[in-house]
Design a protein around this motif. Structure first.
Motif, PDB file in Angstrom:
ATOM      1  N   VAL A 299      17.354   7.747  28.843  1.00 26.26           N
ATOM      2  CA  VAL A 299      18.021   8.854  29.535  1.00 26.26           C
ATOM      3  C   VAL A 299      17.254  10.155  29.299  1.00 26.26           C
ATOM      4  N   ARG A 300      16.781  10.359  28.072  1.00 26.78           N
ATOM      5  CA  ARG A 300      16.034  11.577  27.760  1.00 26.78           C
ATOM      6  C   ARG A 300      14.755  11.672  28.587  1.00 26.78           C
ATOM      7  N   ALA A 301      14.053  10.559  28.730  1.00 23.74           N
ATOM      8  CA  ALA A 301      12.816  10.561  29.515  1.00 23.74           C
ATOM      9  C   ALA A 301      13.089  10.875  30.980  1.00 23.74           C
ATOM     10  N   LEU A 305      11.991  14.218  33.228  1.00 24.46           N
ATOM     11  CA  LEU A 305      11.268  14.096  34.486  1.00 24.46           C
ATOM     12  C   LEU A 305      11.951  14.905  35.590  1.00 24.46           C
ATOM     13  N   PHE A 306      13.257  15.094  35.489  1.00 21.40           N
ATOM     14  CA  PHE A 306      13.957  16.023  36.395  1.00 21.40           C
ATOM     15  C   PHE A 306      13.562  17.472  36.091  1.00 21.40           C
ATOM     16  N   TRP A 307      13.349  17.799  34.822  1.00 22.30           N
ATOM     17  CA  TRP A 307      13.197  19.186  34.399  1.00 22.30           C
ATOM     18  C   TRP A 307      11.772  19.719  34.465  1.00 22.30           C
ATOM     19  N   LEU A 405      14.752   8.881  41.619  1.00 22.21           N
ATOM     20  CA  LEU A 405      15.095   9.174  40.227  1.00 22.21           C
ATOM     21  C   LEU A 405      16.601   9.290  40.039  1.00 22.21           C
ATOM     22  N   ASP A 406      17.306   9.765  41.053  1.00 26.39           N
ATOM     23  CA  ASP A 406      18.768   9.836  40.982  1.00 26.39           C
ATOM     24  C   ASP A 406      19.370   8.466  40.682  1.00 26.39           C
ATOM     25  N   GLN A 407      18.871   7.448  41.361  1.00 25.58           N
ATOM     26  CA  GLN A 407      19.403   6.103  41.151  1.00 25.58           C
ATOM     27  C   GLN A 407      19.115   5.613  39.745  1.00 25.58           C
ATOM     28  N   TRP A 408      17.910   5.859  39.252  1.00 22.58           N
ATOM     29  CA  TRP A 408      17.568   5.448  37.895  1.00 22.58           C
ATOM     30  C   TRP A 408      18.479   6.119  36.873  1.00 22.58           C
ATOM     31  N   LEU A 424      24.872  18.493  31.875  1.00 27.90           N
ATOM     32  CA  LEU A 424      23.708  18.867  31.069  1.00 27.90           C
ATOM     33  C   LEU A 424      22.436  18.862  31.911  1.00 27.90           C
ATOM     34  N   LEU A 425      22.318  17.906  32.819  1.00 26.70           N
ATOM     35  CA  LEU A 425      21.155  17.847  33.705  1.00 26.70           C
ATOM     36  C   LEU A 425      21.069  19.109  34.556  1.00 26.70           C
ATOM     37  N   THR A 426      22.185  19.525  35.141  1.00 30.27           N
ATOM     38  CA  THR A 426      22.206  20.726  35.973  1.00 30.27           C
ATOM     39  C   THR A 426      21.874  21.976  35.163  1.00 30.27           C
ATOM     40  N   ALA A 427      22.497  22.088  33.989  1.00 26.87           N
ATOM     41  CA  ALA A 427      22.261  23.266  33.153  1.00 26.87           C
ATOM     42  C   ALA A 427      20.799  23.349  32.729  1.00 26.87           C
ATOM     43  N   GLY A 428      20.242  22.224  32.320  1.00 27.60           N
ATOM     44  CA  GLY A 428      18.844  22.226  31.901  1.00 27.60           C
ATOM     45  C   GLY A 428      17.898  22.549  33.033  1.00 27.60           C
ATOM     46  N   LEU A 429      18.201  22.039  34.228  1.00 28.46           N
ATOM     47  CA  LEU A 429      17.332  22.289  35.371  1.00 28.46           C
ATOM     48  C   LEU A 429      17.264  23.769  35.715  1.00 28.46           C
TER      49      LEU A 429
END
Length: 495
Positions: A299-301, A305-307, A405-408, A424-429
Motif C-alpha cells: 500500500v505504501r508503494a 506512486l500516486f504522490w 493504479l486506482d484499481q491496484w 490519507l491519499l487525498t491529503a498527501g497528494l
C-alpha cells in the motif's frame, strides 16, 4: 434461447413408438400428394378450436413450410451500456457526480473571490497569496487527524455534514464584520474538511459502483471534472467578479455547498459505517489507521506512486509566470502555459478510460508512470511557446497511469481501512503538490527557471523509476511468504 418452433416437426431425435402412425411427409408445393400420406382413420385429429388459422398471404407468394421457417427469438434484450456510459447508468453515481460538480465549481470561485476580498481589505499581496496557500497546507492536518471519520461513521452522513460545515464557514465569511484573520481561519477550516470529504466519497464509490472497472471509471470521471474546473472555474469566477462584489461571488459558494448536500442526502442510499467505534478517540483511531496503511509495504508503494510524480510535475505550473517573462511572450500566453497540462490530462484520461480494457489499463501503469515526466526535460533547451505547450500537454497525458493504479490501490487496501486510506491519499497528494510548488519557487531563486523545470523532470523520473521497481517487487505473488503473512495479519487486526 431456442423455442419449440425451432425444431422441424418431422425431427428424428424422438423415436417413433411402436404402433404409432408415422408422421406425414412434408408436402412440396406444386407436387402431387400421394394417397399413402393420408392419415389413418384412427389417427388423432386435432380439435377444430386448436387449429391456428393460416395467415393470409398476398397473391403469388408461396407459403413457407413451418419446418423451414426461421426460429423467432423470445425477446431481444438491449445491449448493456459499457465504459463511461455504464457508470452514468447508476443513479447514485449521477447524484455524486452532480454534487461534485457543484461543490468543486463553488470552491474554485470562492478561492478567487476570497483572494480578491483579502487584497481589497488589506492591500497586501502576501496575505492575498497566503489565501491560496492556506487551501493546501491544512490538507495534511485534516487528512491525518480526522481520517478516522471516514470509516467510523456512515458515509452519507459524513458527506452531508462536511458540506453543511463548509456552507456554514462560507456564510460566516459573508458577514462584513468578519476580520481578515477570521477569513483566513475559516479558509483553513474548509481546507481541513476537504480531505475527509474527498476520502469518504472515494471509499463510498466502491459501495456504489463496486470494486471493479465501474469504480475505476467513476474515479476517472471525477478527476476529469476536477481538471476541467481549473479551466472553467477561474473563468467563471472572473466573470462573476465583473458583476458581483467579492462577497457576492462567495455567496455562490454557499449555495453550491448546500446543493451538494441535498444531492448526496436524497440521491444516495444510507449504508452502515465500515468499522464501528473501536473504543478509542477519533484522533487515536485516525493515527492508528495511518500507521497500518503506511506500514503495509504494498500500500505504501502504491500511495507513493500516486504522490511522487505530481510533486515534480507542478514545477512548470508554479513557474509559468516567470518562464513566460523569460522567453518574452505576451501575458495572454500565460493562460496557455497554465491550461496545457490539464488539457493533456483530460484528453489522455478520456482515451484510456474509453478505449482500453481494464487489463490493458493495468499494463500501462508502470511504463507510463516511468516516462511521464520526461517531456519536462525539453525545458533544458529553453523552448519557445509552441514547444513548451506541447511538452506540458504530454506531461499532463502521462498522468493517465492513475486509472489503472486506482484499481491496484482498492485491491491492496482492506475494506475496513478504505475510508482512512482514501483520506490519507487525498491529503498527501495535495500536500506534496504544495511542497513541490514551494521547492520549485525556492530553486528558481538560485537557478534559471528553465533549468529548474528540466531538473524537476530528471529528478522526478529517477524517483519514479525507483518506485516502479518497488511496486513490481510488492506485486501479488512476488512478495516473500513472510511478508504476505505479516500483511494478512495486519489486515485481520486493523479493525
Amino acid at each position: 434461447m431456442p423455442n419449440d418452433r425451432s425444431a422441424p416437426a418431422d425431427t428424428s431425435r424422438t423415436p417413433t413408438a411402436p404402433g404409432a402412425v408415422a408422421p406425414a411427409a412434408p408436402v412440396v408445393p406444386g407436387a402431387p400428394t400421394p394417397d399413402a400420406v393420408t392419415p389413418a382413420p384412427d389417427a388423432v385429429t386435432p380439435a377444430p378450436d386448436a387449429v391456428t388459422p393460416a395467415p393470409v398471404l398476398p397473391p403469388g407468394v408461396a407459403a413457407v413450410p413451418e419446418a423451414l421457417a426461421p426460429a423467432v427469438p423470445d425477446a431481444v434484450e438491449p445491449a448493456a451500456p459499457r465504459g463511461y456510459r455504464a457508470v452514468f447508468a447508476v443513479a447514485e453515481f449521477r447524484a455524486v457526480f452532480a454534487a461534485h460538480l457543484f461543490s468543486l465549481l463553488g470552491v474554485v470561485v470562492s478561492e478567487l473571490a476570497l483572494t480578491v476580498l483579502v487584497y481589497d481589505l488589506t492591500g497586501s499581496p502576501l496575505l492575498s497569496a497566503l489565501t491560496f496557500a492556506l487551501g493546501l497546507l491544512p490538507y495534511l492536518i485534516g487528512g491525518t487527524l480526522f481520517a478516522g471519520v471516514a470509516d467510523r461513521y456512515p458515509a452519507r452522513r459524513v458527506l452531508v455534514v462536511c458540506d453543511l460545515l463548509c456552507a456554514a464557514c462560507v456564510a460566516v465569511m459573508l458577514v462584513p464584520a468578519t476580520p481578515v484573520a477570521g477569513l483566513l481561519a475559516l479558509r483553513c477550516l474548509v481546507a481541513a474538511i476537504a480531505p475527509v470529504f474527498t476520502g469518504t466519497r472515494m471509499a463510498a464509490l466502491t459501495d456504489i459502483l463496486g470494486e471493479g472497472d465501474l469504480y475505476v471509471l467513476g474515479r476517472s470521471l471525477l478527476r476529469i471534472v476536477s481538471q476541467s474546473a481549473m479551466l472553467i472555474g477561474f473563468g467563471a469566477g472572473g466573470v462573476l467578479l465583473t458583476v458581483l462584489s467579492p462577497r457576492g461571488a462567495i455567496t455562490v459558494t454557499a449555495v453550491t455547498f448546500l446543493a451538494s448536500a441535498a444531492l448526496l442526502r436524497f440521491g444516495t442510499r444510507a449504508r452502515p459505517a465500515r468499522s464501528g467505534d473501536g473504543g478509542g478517540t477519533l484522533l487515536k483511531e485516525s493515527l492508528a489507521g495511518a500507521r497500518l496503511i503506511l506500514g503495509d509495504r504494498r500500500v505504501r508503494a502504491l500511495m507513493l506512486l500516486f504522490w511522487v510524480p505530481p510533486m515534480f510535475v507542478v514545477a512548470p505550473e508554479a513557474l509559468a509566470a516567470p518562464y513566460a517573462d523569460a522567453i518574452g511572450v505576451p501575458s495572454a500566453a500565460l493562460g496557455l502555459l497554465l491550461c496545457s497540462m490539464a488539457v493533456g490530462h483530460i484528453g489522455a484520461e478520456l482515451f484510456v478510460g474509453s478505449a482500453l480494457s481494464p487489463r490493458n489499463r493495468s499494463r500501462i501503469v508502470l511504463p507510463v508512470a516511468a516516462v511521464g515526466l520526461l517531456p519536462l526535460v525539453v525545458y533544458a533547451v529553453r523552448p519557445g511557446l509552441p514547444l513548451a505547450v506541447a511538452a506540458l500537454a504530454l506531461a499532463g497525458a502521462g498522468a493517465a497511469y492513475v486509472i489503472g493504479l486506482d484499481q491496484w490501490f482498492v485491491d491492496a487496501v482492506p475494506e475496513e481501512l478504505r475510508g482512512r486510506a482514501m483520506t490519507l491519499l487525498t491529503a498527501g497528494l495535495m500536500t506534496v503538490q504544495g511542497l513541490g510548488m514551494a521547492l520549485a519557487g525556492l530553486a528558481a531563486e538560485f537557478f534559471p527557471v528553465h533549468q529548474v523545470v528540466a531538473g524537476s523532470g530528471i529528478l522526478g523520473t529517477v524517483c519514479t523509476l525507483l518506485l516502479v521497481a518497488e511496486v513490481r517487487a510488492t506485486a501479488p505473488g512476488r512478495m516473500s511468504d513472510t511478508e504476505g503473512r505479516d500483511r494478512a495479519d495486519r489486515h485481520v487486526t486493523s479493525g
